[in-house]
Design an enzyme around this catalytic site. Structure first.
Site, PDB file in Angstrom:
ATOM      1  N   ASP A   1       0.772  -1.312   0.118  1.00  0.00           N
ATOM      2  CA  ASP A   1      -0.081   0.109   0.084  1.00  0.00           C
ATOM      3  C   ASP A   1       0.740   1.252  -0.041  1.00  0.00           C
ATOM      4  O   ASP A   1       1.510   1.660   1.020  1.00  0.00           O
ATOM      5  CB  ASP A   1      -0.728  -0.069   1.284  1.00  0.00           C
ATOM      6  CG  ASP A   1      -2.059  -1.012   1.123  1.00  0.00           C
ATOM      7  OD1 ASP A   1      -2.651  -0.890   0.198  1.00  0.00           O
ATOM      8  OD2 ASP A   1      -2.256  -1.802   2.220  1.00  0.00           O
TER       9      ASP A   1
ATOM     10  N   ASP B   1     -10.530  -5.191  -0.847  1.00  0.00           N
ATOM     11  CA  ASP B   1      -9.346  -4.545  -0.155  1.00  0.00           C
ATOM     12  C   ASP B   1     -10.132  -3.742   1.026  1.00  0.00           C
ATOM     13  O   ASP B   1     -10.829  -2.522   0.796  1.00  0.00           O
ATOM     14  CB  ASP B   1      -8.505  -3.370  -0.908  1.00  0.00           C
ATOM     15  CG  ASP B   1      -7.248  -3.082  -0.071  1.00  0.00           C
ATOM     16  OD1 ASP B   1      -7.070  -3.365   0.945  1.00  0.00           O
ATOM     17  OD2 ASP B   1      -6.503  -2.247  -0.702  1.00  0.00           O
TER      18      ASP B   1
ATOM     19  N   MET C   1       0.879   5.194  -0.026  1.00  0.00           N
ATOM     20  CA  MET C   1       0.054   6.401   0.498  1.00  0.00           C
ATOM     21  C   MET C   1       1.117   7.567   0.363  1.00  0.00           C
ATOM     22  O   MET C   1       1.977   7.627   0.772  1.00  0.00           O
ATOM     23  CB  MET C   1      -0.624   6.153   1.683  1.00  0.00           C
ATOM     24  CG  MET C   1      -1.495   4.914   1.921  1.00  0.00           C
ATOM     25  SD  MET C   1      -2.132   5.020   3.286  1.00  0.00           S
ATOM     26  CE  MET C   1      -2.910   3.111   3.283  1.00  0.00           C
TER      27      MET C   1
ATOM     28  N   MET D   1     -12.894  -1.062  -3.195  1.00  0.00           N
ATOM     29  CA  MET D   1     -12.528  -0.769  -1.621  1.00  0.00           C
ATOM     30  C   MET D   1     -13.703  -1.030  -0.783  1.00  0.00           C
ATOM     31  O   MET D   1     -14.622  -0.220  -1.143  1.00  0.00           O
ATOM     32  CB  MET D   1     -11.911   0.666  -1.702  1.00  0.00           C
ATOM     33  CG  MET D   1     -10.628   0.950  -2.314  1.00  0.00           C
ATOM     34  SD  MET D   1      -9.186  -0.011  -1.779  1.00  0.00           S
ATOM     35  CE  MET D   1      -9.140   0.476  -0.044  1.00  0.00           C
TER      36      MET D   1
ATOM     37  N   HIS E   1      -0.580  -1.252  -4.727  1.00  0.00           N
ATOM     38  CA  HIS E   1      -1.887  -0.433  -4.474  1.00  0.00           C
ATOM     39  C   HIS E   1      -1.282   1.010  -4.369  1.00  0.00           C
ATOM     40  O   HIS E   1      -1.003   1.439  -3.215  1.00  0.00           O
ATOM     41  CB  HIS E   1      -2.831  -1.188  -3.722  1.00  0.00           C
ATOM     42  CG  HIS E   1      -4.151  -0.198  -3.225  1.00  0.00           C
ATOM     43  ND1 HIS E   1      -4.694  -0.339  -2.156  1.00  0.00           N
ATOM     44  CD2 HIS E   1      -4.459   0.666  -4.252  1.00  0.00           C
ATOM     45  CE1 HIS E   1      -5.845   0.362  -2.328  1.00  0.00           C
ATOM     46  NE2 HIS E   1      -5.939   1.061  -3.475  1.00  0.00           N
TER      47      HIS E   1
HETATM   48  C1  DX5 Z   1      -6.444   0.700   3.069  1.00  0.00           C
HETATM   49  C2  DX5 Z   1      -5.455  -0.338   2.473  1.00  0.00           C
HETATM   50  C3  DX5 Z   1      -5.417  -1.640   2.841  1.00  0.00           C
HETATM   51  C4  DX5 Z   1      -5.516  -1.997   4.163  1.00  0.00           C
HETATM   52  C5  DX5 Z   1      -6.378  -3.378   4.545  1.00  0.00           C
HETATM   53  O1  DX5 Z   1      -6.226   1.766   2.550  1.00  0.00           O
HETATM   54  O2  DX5 Z   1      -5.518  -0.097   1.121  1.00  0.00           O
HETATM   55  O3  DX5 Z   1      -4.840  -2.748   1.796  1.00  0.00           O
HETATM   56  O4  DX5 Z   1      -3.976  -2.355   4.466  1.00  0.00           O
HETATM   57  O5  DX5 Z   1      -5.987  -3.429   5.718  1.00  0.00           O
HETATM   58  P1  DX5 Z   1      -7.210  -4.120   6.679  1.00  0.00           P
HETATM   59  O6  DX5 Z   1      -7.149  -5.599   6.086  1.00  0.00           O
HETATM   60  O7  DX5 Z   1      -6.563  -4.030   8.105  1.00  0.00           O
HETATM   61  O8  DX5 Z   1      -8.486  -3.439   6.444  1.00  0.00           O
HETATM   62 ZN    ZN Z   2      -4.558  -1.763  -0.407  1.00  0.00          ZN
END
Ligand code: DX5
Ligand code: ZN
Length: 228
Positions: A39, A176, A41, A141, A70
């Site tokens: 991930d 996700d 960000m 999502m 991602h």
């Molecule tokens: C959220 C991320 C996810 C996150 C999922 O913004 O894209 O990939 O890590 O984490 P859990 O499984 O803890 O919801």
């Molecule tokens: Zn993710």
């Protein structure tokens, strides 16, 4: 990596020990992870910061399965080459990240990666209808992106709609956010084949005690196999 719709569990390293990514990835793969979900960000598209291409490149050699990156960043295009160089297998951009998702997906393919497109909970399935021939993966999502450990938001109807829209195309449906043995089965039944799970996989374990990772992965798999 050939295409199939078998269930794949993709642990998100967002829930791993950030000081020990290499060992965490090797441990969770040894415990049955199918893909590794990474991930990224930017503190702009989402209200949190994680890491960028140099980190992704550094952990690449520890990934023996599929590195599923991602991007929760905007803009995307200036960074595509850097993620290709970092060794991403799949590079997923959000449809909400800019006005030119079509160009972005073409550029990802052009850089030698498999393109994915992600949809926030507030975005309808129709937002990706014109790009389904350009992608290898649609990521739905089930939380508002930015943080792990959030409560699952039910997107069953959207997943069913996407599954019908995708038809025979070799396009994965990935879910996700908030996936655990309770929430995963309905997503699997609705047509998803890749389930990202952060907290639900890494909880209770560590690099020196990784058996819980395997138990957690098997718990999600078993729940899906039982209910589908
Ligand atoms: C959220 C991320 C996810 C996150 C999922 O913004 O894209 O990939 O890590 O984490 P859990 O499984 O803890 O919801
Ligand atoms: Zn993710």
């Amino acid at each position: 990596m050939g295409f199939d719709r078998n269930l794949k569990i993709a642990p998100s390293i967002l829930a791993a020990d950030f000081a020990n990514f290499g060992a965490e990835i090797e441990a969770v793969e040894a415990q049955g992870a199918d893909w590794i979900h990474v991930d990224v960000m930017d503190g702009h598209f989402v209200p949190n910061l994680t890491f960028g291409p140099p980190l992704v490149k550094a952990i690449r050699k520890h990934v023996g399965t599929v590195m599923d990156v991602h991007l929760m960043i905007a803009p995307v295009d200036p960074y595509i080459e850097a993620f290709a160089d970092a060794g991403a297998d799949i590079l997923t951009a959000h449809v909400e990240a800019g006005p030119h998702i079509h160009r972005t997906l073409q550029a990802i393919r052009g850089a030698g990666m498999k393109p994915g497109v992600a949809l926030n909970p507030g975005t309808p399935a129709a937002a990706v209808s014109e790009v389904l021939d350009l992608v290898d993966l649609v990521c739905v999502m089930t939380v508002n992106p930015g943080f792990g450990g959030q409560k699952y938001i039910d997107m069953t109807a959207k997943v069913r709609e996407l599954r019908a829209m995708i038809g025979d195309r070799p396009v994965h449906i990935e879910i996700d956010g908030g996936m655990d043995p309770k929430t995963a089965p309905e997503m699997r039944a609705a047509g998803a084949d890749v389930l990202v799970a952060g907290s639900a996989v890494f909880k209770g374990g560590s690099v020196s005690n990784s058996a819980p990772y395997g138990e957690n992965i098997r718990a999600i798999r078993t729940a899906c196999d039982t209910l589908v």
